[in-house]
Design a protein around this motif. Structure first.
Motif, PDB file in Angstrom:
ATOM      1  N   PHE A   1       0.829  -1.208   0.000  1.00 58.25           N
ATOM      2  CA  PHE A   1       0.000   0.000   0.000  1.00 58.25           C
ATOM      3  C   PHE A   1       0.868   1.263   0.000  1.00 58.25           C
ATOM      4  O   PHE A   1       0.507   2.281  -0.600  1.00 58.25           O
ATOM      5  CB  PHE A   1      -0.931   0.014   1.208  1.00 58.25           C
ATOM      6  N   GLU A   2       2.027   1.217   0.671  1.00 55.60           N
ATOM      7  CA  GLU A   2       2.895   2.391   0.717  1.00 55.60           C
ATOM      8  C   GLU A   2       3.403   2.784  -0.665  1.00 55.60           C
ATOM      9  O   GLU A   2       3.741   3.947  -0.889  1.00 55.60           O
ATOM     10  CB  GLU A   2       4.083   2.132   1.647  1.00 55.60           C
ATOM     11  N   ARG A   3       3.469   1.838  -1.583  1.00 51.46           N
ATOM     12  CA  ARG A   3       3.911   2.160  -2.930  1.00 51.46           C
ATOM     13  C   ARG A   3       2.877   2.983  -3.691  1.00 51.46           C
ATOM     14  O   ARG A   3       3.203   3.613  -4.704  1.00 51.46           O
ATOM     15  CB  ARG A   3       4.211   0.869  -3.708  1.00 51.46           C
ATOM     16  N   TYR A   4       1.641   2.956  -3.207  1.00 47.24           N
ATOM     17  CA  TYR A   4       0.555   3.647  -3.901  1.00 47.24           C
ATOM     18  C   TYR A   4       0.028   4.851  -3.139  1.00 47.24           C
ATOM     19  O   TYR A   4      -0.884   5.534  -3.615  1.00 47.24           O
ATOM     20  CB  TYR A   4      -0.582   2.654  -4.188  1.00 47.24           C
ATOM     21  N   LEU A   5       0.598   5.115  -1.971  1.00 46.73           N
ATOM     22  CA  LEU A   5       0.191   6.272  -1.179  1.00 46.73           C
ATOM     23  C   LEU A   5       1.423   7.071  -0.790  1.00 46.73           C
ATOM     24  O   LEU A   5       2.436   6.488  -0.395  1.00 46.73           O
ATOM     25  CB  LEU A   5      -0.546   5.817   0.091  1.00 46.73           C
ATOM     26  N   PRO A   6       1.383   8.396  -0.880  1.00 51.49           N
ATOM     27  CA  PRO A   6       2.544   9.195  -0.486  1.00 51.49           C
ATOM     28  C   PRO A   6       2.758   9.127   1.024  1.00 51.49           C
ATOM     29  O   PRO A   6       1.806   8.999   1.791  1.00 51.49           O
ATOM     30  CB  PRO A   6       2.159  10.610  -0.932  1.00 51.49           C
ATOM     31  N   GLY A   7       4.005   9.200   1.442  1.00 53.47           N
ATOM     32  CA  GLY A   7       4.300   9.199   2.869  1.00 53.47           C
ATOM     33  C   GLY A   7       4.451   7.802   3.434  1.00 53.47           C
ATOM     34  O   GLY A   7       4.830   6.863   2.744  1.00 53.47           O
ATOM     35  N   ARG A   8       4.132   7.657   4.715  1.00 46.48           N
ATOM     36  CA  ARG A   8       4.338   6.415   5.430  1.00 46.48           C
ATOM     37  C   ARG A   8       3.048   5.887   6.016  1.00 46.48           C
ATOM     38  O   ARG A   8       2.151   6.633   6.379  1.00 46.48           O
ATOM     39  CB  ARG A   8       5.327   6.631   6.597  1.00 46.48           C
ATOM     40  N   ILE A   9       2.978   4.552   6.136  1.00 42.57           N
ATOM     41  CA  ILE A   9       1.924   3.877   6.887  1.00 42.57           C
ATOM     42  C   ILE A   9       2.618   3.152   8.028  1.00 42.57           C
ATOM     43  O   ILE A   9       3.483   2.297   7.792  1.00 42.57           O
ATOM     44  CB  ILE A   9       1.144   2.870   6.024  1.00 42.57           C
TER      45      ILE A   9
END
Length: 316
Positions: free
Chosen positions: A261-269
Motif C-alpha cells: 500500500f505504501e507504494r501507492y500512497l505518499p508518505g508512510r503507513i
C-alpha cells in the motif's frame, strides 16, 4: 580503477553506495573503518561523500526511518485536536525527509517509478521490465551478461531469449537467474519474494547451500541474511496482479501488505502494535483507489486509523 582515472559519475556512485551502507548499518565499526579508509584514500572521495551527505540531510534520513517517533506522534496526550496537530507536524516533516531520502536513489538508478505509478522498460536486449509503483532499477548490460539490480520495490520481467548471455536480477543480496521465463521479484523490508509465471528460475542467496529451482506458478522468499524459505505453489491469477491494477494476496502478514500500500500512497503507513503487524490475512483490492482500499482493510480488521493529510497514516 584508481583515483585519478575515476569519472565524476563513478565517484558519485561510490559515495552514494557508501552513504546508504553507512545509514543502514550505523553501528557497524568495521564498516565505519572501511568508509574512513575510503575517504582518506583520495581527497575527491571526501568531497564526493560530503556532497552526498549534505544532499541527503542527516536529520531527514533519521526521521524517515524513525517508526517509534511517528507512532508516538499519534499517541500524544490530549484531545483529538492535539493528536491531529502532532500527527500533522510529523507528516509535514516526513514529506521533507522523503524528498531528501530519494536523491541518492535517483543518482543510482537508471529507471524509477513514482508513487502509484507503474512503468514499462524495454532493455537493450529486447526484454521487458514492468516496474511496480515506487520501484527503482539499475541496468548492467554488456556483451557477456544481462543483469538488473533491483534497488527498491517490485518488478515483473519478461526475458528475451539469448543463450549466450544469462539474464539475472539482483535484489537484497540474492540473485535470480532466468531459464527462459517470466517472473516477479518483490523486495520488501523483511524478505524478498520470487514468483514465476512461466518456465523456471534459479534463486541463489550467496549463503552456502541456499539455492533452489523455482518453477511455473511457484514462489519462494529469502531473508536479508540469505536464508531461503520453502517453495510454495501460488494462484497464477494473483501473480503480478498489480500489473492490472489489482492487489491480491493470501495468508500474508499485515506488515507485508502495508508495504505494498505504501507504494501507492505518499508518505508512510505505520503499524504501531507488533502483534498487529504479524496478523495474517487475505484480500483482493483495487489499486486505482488505494485510500479507499486501505480504509476497507482497516475496517475489516476493526483497527483504528489516524491520518495526517496525505503523508502519514497510523494503524493502531
Amino acid at each position: 580503477m584508481t583515483g585519478l582515472a575515476k569519472s565524476a559519475s563513478t565517484l558519485r556512485e561510490e559515495a552514494v553506495d557508501w552513504f546508504l551502507r553507512r545509514r543502514e548499518s550505523p553501528d557497524d565499526p568495521m564498516l565505519a573503518a572501511h568508509l574512513d579508509a575510503w575517504i582518506a584514500g583520495d581527497e575527491r572521495h571526501a568531497k564526493a561523500y560530503e556532497r552526498v551527505r549534505c544532499l541527503m540531510g542527516d536529520a531527514g534520513a533519521l526521521l524517515a526511518g524513525d517508526q517509534a517517533f511517528l507512532a508516538k506522534a499519534t499517541r500524544r496526550r490530549g484531545g483529538g485536536k492535539a493528536k491531529a496537530a502532532a500527527a500533522t507536524i510529523a507528516g509535514v516533516s516526513l514529506l521533507s525527509a522523503f524528498y531528501l531520502a530519494d536523491m541518492p536513489m535517483r543518482l543510482r538508478s537508471d529507471h524509477m517509478s513514482g508513487t502509484a505509478e507503474r512503468q514499462v522498460v524495454t532493455t537493450p536486449d529486447g526484454s521487458t521490465i514492468t516496474l511496480n509503483a515506487h520501484s527503482a532499477i539499475a541496468l548492467r548490460f554488456s556483451k557477456e551478461e544481462r543483469r538488473v539490480v533491483l534497488l527498491r520495490g517490485e518488478i515483473f520481467v519478461e526475458v528475451a531469449p539469448d543463450a549466450a548471455r544469462p539474464f539475472s536480477v539482483e535484489a537484497a543480496g540474492g540473485a535470480t537467474t532466468a531459464l527462459g521465463t517470466a517472473f516477479d521479484v518483490d523486495m520488501r523490508n523483511e524478505a524478498t519474494s520470487v514468483t514465476v509465471l512461466e518456465h523456471s528460475v534459479q534463486v541463489e542467496t550467496g549463503k552456502q547451500g541456499q539455492n533452489g529451482r523455482v518453477h511455473e506458478n511457484q514462489r519462494v522468499d529469502y531473508s536479508p541474511d540469505g536464508q531461503l524459505g520453502s517453495i510454495e505453489t501460488v494462484d497464477p491469477s494473483s501473480v503480478a496482479a498489480w500489473r492490472n491494477g489489482r492487489f491480491i494476496f493470501e495468508d500474508r502478514p499485515l506488515a507485508e501488505v502495508v508495504e505494498t500500500f505504501e507504494r501507492y500512497l505518499p508518505g508512510r503507513i505505520v503499524v504501531t502494535r507488533p502483534s498487529l503487524r504479524q496478523k495474517r490475512l487475505s484480500g483482493n483490492f483495487d489499486l486505482s483507489n488505494p485510500n479507499a482500499a486501505l480504509a476497507d482493510l482497516a475496517a475489516a480488521l476493526e483497527i483504528g486509523v489516524v491520518k495526517a493529510g496525505p503523508y502519514l497514516t497510523v494503524l493502531y
